[in-house]
Design a protein around this motif. Structure first.
Motif, short mmCIF file in Angstrom:
data_model
loop_
_atom_site.label_atom_id
_atom_site.label_comp_id
_atom_site.label_asym_id
_atom_site.label_seq_id
_atom_site.Cartn_x
_atom_site.Cartn_y
_atom_site.Cartn_z
N UNK A 134 3.56 -6.61 -2.46
CA UNK A 134 2.61 -7.15 -3.30
C UNK A 134 2.07 -6.80 -4.34
N UNK A 135 1.69 -5.37 -4.22
CA UNK A 135 1.06 -4.83 -5.33
C UNK A 135 1.82 -4.77 -6.87
N UNK A 136 3.32 -4.47 -6.34
CA UNK A 136 4.18 -4.72 -7.39
C UNK A 136 4.21 -5.94 -8.01
N UNK A 137 4.28 -7.00 -7.12
CA UNK A 137 4.35 -8.46 -7.77
C UNK A 137 2.92 -9.02 -8.53
N UNK A 138 2.04 -8.20 -8.22
CA UNK A 138 0.64 -8.65 -8.81
C UNK A 138 0.54 -7.73 -10.31
N UNK A 139 1.25 -6.66 -10.28
CA UNK A 139 1.10 -5.92 -11.55
C UNK A 139 2.26 -6.71 -12.44
N UNK A 140 3.01 -7.06 -11.97
CA UNK A 140 4.11 -7.73 -12.95
C UNK A 140 3.46 -9.11 -13.35
N UNK A 141 2.84 -9.67 -12.52
CA UNK A 141 2.25 -11.03 -13.00
C UNK A 141 0.97 -11.04 -13.91
N UNK A 142 0.44 -9.47 -13.84
CA UNK A 142 -0.76 -9.49 -14.90
C UNK A 142 -0.31 -9.10 -16.15
N UNK A 143 0.92 -8.72 -16.16
CA UNK A 143 1.72 -8.27 -17.56
C UNK A 143 1.83 -9.60 -18.47
#
Length: 184
Positions: free
Chosen positions: A175-184
């Motif tokens: 979930x943290x990974x997905x959030x970091x990717x979507x923030x980029x």
């Protein structure tokens, strides 16, 4: 002049005998070592250990070697963050690990090495491929079963290699990974 001559002889000899002359930075494959060597190295320079349990008849194991383990990013990540061990779960060689001796146990036409049965075991079962992660002391962190494509393997490697397992579950990590990717 003599130096140039000797150097050209070396490269000529190396070419004729297929000796690799590339530097360590040019390695394009995972540096697989034995479990004994991994434990010696991690005692000197602590890193987690990744063990790939396979058999010679396992089609998914071969696919893992040909695809995921051939990916440059995977190769670089494994070589940087892990001591990597490739272990034939049906090998007959006796090994010692953390003061215990492990042997091959025949069963019918095949059999299983006790080391694989101990460390590749997932809920009382063993299948191939299984990738087991150990911390630097040799304690088992997890056994991940089945083939992993490059994107899945990157997540698994990062989760254990950068010790996210110490502060969150794997699902929280994803979930943290997905959030970091979507923030980029």
């Amino acid at each position: 002049m003599l130096y140039t001559f000797v150097l050209s002889l070396f490269f000529s000899f190396a070419q004729q005998h297929n000796i690799k002359t590339s530097s360590a930075e040019e390695i394009n494959e995972i540096r697989w070592i034995s479990i004994e060597e991994a434990m010696t190295k991690t005692a000197q320079n602590p890193k987690p250990i990744m063990i790939d349990f396979y058999t010679d008849w396992c089609g998914w194991c071969k696919k893992l070697d040909q695809t995921t383990y051939a990916d440059k990013e995977i190769v670089d990540y494994v070589n940087k963050y892990y001591y990597a061990v490739k272990f034939d779960a049906e090998q007959k060689q006796q090994i010692s690990f953390l003061g215990k001796t492990y042997l091959f146990v025949p069963s019918g036409n095949r059999g299983t090495h006790q080391f694989a049965a101990q460390l590749a075991n997932r809920n009382g079962r063993i299948g191939y491929p299984t990738i087991t992660f150990l911390d630097a002391s040799g304690a088992k962190l997890a056994a991940e079963g089945g083939y992993k494509d490059v994107p899945k393997m990157k997540n698994v490697l990062r989760y254990y290699g950068e010790e996210f397992y110490a502060s969150m579950t794997f699902n929280e990590f994803l979930t943290k990974q997905a959030l970091e990717i979507s923030a980029d």
